[in-house]
Design a protein around this motif. Structure first.
Motif, PDB file in Angstrom:
ATOM      1  N   LYS A  40       0.828  -1.268   0.099  1.00 49.22           N
ATOM      2  CA  LYS A  40       0.064   0.058   0.028  1.00 49.22           C
ATOM      3  C   LYS A  40       0.788   1.191  -0.073  1.00 49.22           C
ATOM      4  O   LYS A  40       1.774   1.403   0.650  1.00 49.22           O
ATOM      5  CB  LYS A  40      -0.978   0.113   1.181  1.00 49.22           C
ATOM      6  N   THR A  41       0.630   2.173  -0.890  1.00 51.30           N
ATOM      7  CA  THR A  41       1.224   3.560  -0.711  1.00 51.30           C
ATOM      8  C   THR A  41       0.058   4.529  -0.782  1.00 51.30           C
ATOM      9  O   THR A  41      -0.812   4.572  -1.441  1.00 51.30           O
ATOM     10  CB  THR A  41       2.095   3.694  -2.209  1.00 51.30           C
ATOM     11  N   TYR A  42       0.713   5.763   0.147  1.00 51.29           N
ATOM     12  CA  TYR A  42      -0.074   6.830   0.473  1.00 51.29           C
ATOM     13  C   TYR A  42       0.919   7.913   0.200  1.00 51.29           C
ATOM     14  O   TYR A  42       1.911   7.697   0.236  1.00 51.29           O
ATOM     15  CB  TYR A  42      -0.776   6.883   1.833  1.00 51.29           C
ATOM     16  N   ILE A  43       0.038   9.070  -0.287  1.00 50.70           N
ATOM     17  CA  ILE A  43       0.905  10.365  -0.331  1.00 50.70           C
ATOM     18  C   ILE A  43       0.154  11.202   0.721  1.00 50.70           C
ATOM     19  O   ILE A  43      -1.080  11.293   0.865  1.00 50.70           O
ATOM     20  CB  ILE A  43       0.653  10.950  -1.715  1.00 50.70           C
ATOM     21  N   ALA A  44       1.032  11.887   1.708  1.00 53.50           N
ATOM     22  CA  ALA A  44       0.440  12.664   2.758  1.00 53.50           C
ATOM     23  C   ALA A  44       1.227  14.021   2.360  1.00 53.50           C
ATOM     24  O   ALA A  44       2.208  14.319   2.028  1.00 53.50           O
ATOM     25  CB  ALA A  44       0.914  12.143   3.975  1.00 53.50           C
ATOM     26  N   PHE A  45       0.671  15.165   2.857  1.00 52.00           N
ATOM     27  CA  PHE A  45       1.017  16.577   2.933  1.00 52.00           C
ATOM     28  C   PHE A  45       1.238  16.759   4.314  1.00 52.00           C
ATOM     29  O   PHE A  45       0.010  16.903   4.849  1.00 52.00           O
ATOM     30  CB  PHE A  45       0.464  17.353   1.943  1.00 52.00           C
ATOM     31  N   VAL A  46       2.421  17.166   4.802  1.00 53.13           N
ATOM     32  CA  VAL A  46       2.533  17.412   6.263  1.00 53.13           C
ATOM     33  C   VAL A  46       3.082  18.982   6.522  1.00 53.13           C
ATOM     34  O   VAL A  46       3.841  19.462   5.734  1.00 53.13           O
ATOM     35  CB  VAL A  46       3.217  16.426   6.966  1.00 53.13           C
ATOM     36  N   TRP A  47       3.008  19.283   7.556  1.00 59.14           N
ATOM     37  CA  TRP A  47       3.485  20.758   8.053  1.00 59.14           C
ATOM     38  C   TRP A  47       4.961  20.538   8.183  1.00 59.14           C
ATOM     39  O   TRP A  47       5.188  19.541   8.966  1.00 59.14           O
ATOM     40  CB  TRP A  47       2.785  21.183   9.512  1.00 59.14           C
ATOM     41  N   GLY A  48       5.687  21.727   7.885  1.00 58.28           N
ATOM     42  CA  GLY A  48       7.081  21.532   8.150  1.00 58.28           C
ATOM     43  C   GLY A  48       7.962  20.645   7.218  1.00 58.28           C
ATOM     44  O   GLY A  48       7.596  20.412   6.227  1.00 58.28           O
ATOM     45  N   GLU A  49       9.301  20.668   7.638  1.00 56.86           N
ATOM     46  CA  GLU A  49      10.393  20.275   6.844  1.00 56.86           C
ATOM     47  C   GLU A  49      10.659  18.704   7.273  1.00 56.86           C
ATOM     48  O   GLU A  49      11.353  18.343   8.336  1.00 56.86           O
ATOM     49  CB  GLU A  49      11.868  21.055   7.235  1.00 56.86           C
ATOM     50  N   PHE A  50      10.349  17.729   6.584  1.00 53.78           N
ATOM     51  CA  PHE A  50      10.214  16.259   6.810  1.00 53.78           C
ATOM     52  C   PHE A  50      11.509  15.711   6.544  1.00 53.78           C
ATOM     53  O   PHE A  50      12.368  16.310   5.507  1.00 53.78           O
ATOM     54  CB  PHE A  50       9.094  15.451   6.015  1.00 53.78           C
TER      55      PHE A  50
END
Length: 301
Positions: free
Chosen positions: A142-152
């Protein structure tokens, strides 16, 4: 009473429960009670809902793949997969079954209501059982794409445990604890689950004035709220996440009907998590199968 109902049955806000109480639709020991009623041990609570109206949903799902055994759908970002809470008929399963081509479909796995992307259903019990077995044996990638706050970070492996979050005012909220700092003796056995997710940063940018990172998420286990709770606990909450966002007070305002400005507070109206692909060996044909879904239009670019 209204506080108890809103915390226990979160499909209604506290203000809605208060209105329901004032209409005399909640009985304790057979008699209507006011919102200020203090619950006592042994109270029998009865809800008389009468006619109810379900919230609107997105109905523009797309069929990505179909064969004699399975149907795979691109789920929009505002529809539950099955009947739950306020959503009795307004859910993806019932919506698909309204199509005369599909007499009956069987749920194999689930996505949260606000998570968009690939979801697969069986066309018969045997098909559903075989693919469900692959999920449970972790033989489906399973592959997901996430958009998160900050510098990962460029790459991160989160292996540990998911437990209830006792510091949160939200009853169903969980948190991730890394295996190196987890002590089983501190948590009841029924209150923790193993969890493992690999994250890889694939981009970054600015959206609504927020610096974000675009992250690939590859869950090795399949736990409730796994990606959302893990990212939150690592300090990189999803854009738009009401429960695991930067401020859980936004969710409490939301369920109380205060209508907070979600874009201003969370960056998006819904959580920025998308199920982008499923990859597996087809249990009937033996063919390597990969089903992909493009990012929805409401995500950052």
């Amino acid at each position: 009473m209204d506080v108890f109902l809103a915390s226990r049955f979160t499909y209604q806000s506290r203000s809605n429960w208060r209105k329901i109480l004032e209409e005399g639709k909640i009985l304790v020991q057979g008699k209507p009670v006011k919102p200020s009623y203090s619950i006592k041990e042994g109270d029998e609570i009865l809800y008389l809902p009468g006619e109810s109206f379900e919230p609107p949903i997105q109905t523009d799902f797309q069929i990505l793949y179909e064969d004699p055994y399975y149907i795979t759908v691109e789920k929009p970002g505002d529809i539950p997969i099955h009947s739950a809470g306020r959503y009795r008929k307004n859910n993806l399963t019932d919506l698909i079954q309204e199509d005369p081509r599909f007499e009956k479909i069987y749920t194999i796995h689930r996505l949260d209501r606000e998570t968009s992307g690939v979801v697969i259903f069986g066309k018969d019990p045997e098909s559903a059982s075989k693919l469900s077995d692959l999920f449970s044996k972790r033989k489906i990638q399973k592959t997901y794409i996430a958009f998160v706050w900050g510098e990962f970070p460029a790459r991160l492996k989160a292996k540990g445990f998911l437990i209830s979050d006792p510091s949160s005012l939200i009853r169903k909220k969980r948190k991730f604890v890394h295996e190196d700092s987890f002590r089983k003796s501190d948590v009841p056995e029924e209150d923790y689950e193993t969890s493992e997710t690999i994250f890889r940063k694939i981009g970054e940018g600015t959206f609504q004035g927020i610096h974000f990172s675009k992250v690939y998420c590859l869950p090795k286990t399949g736990r409730l709220h796994q990606i959302r709770a893990t990212l939150y606990s690592l300090g990189f909450p999803l854009l738009g996440d009401k429960i695991y966002g930067k401020d859980e007070g936004t969710f409490l305002e939301f369920i109380e009907g205060k209508d907070p400005d979600l874009i201003a507070k969370l960056g998006m109206n819904r959580q920025a998590l998308h199920s982008s692909s499923l990859k597996f060996i087809h249990p009937f044909t033996g063919i390597k199968t990969k089903i992909r879904s493009n990012l929805p239009k409401d995500f950052p670019r």
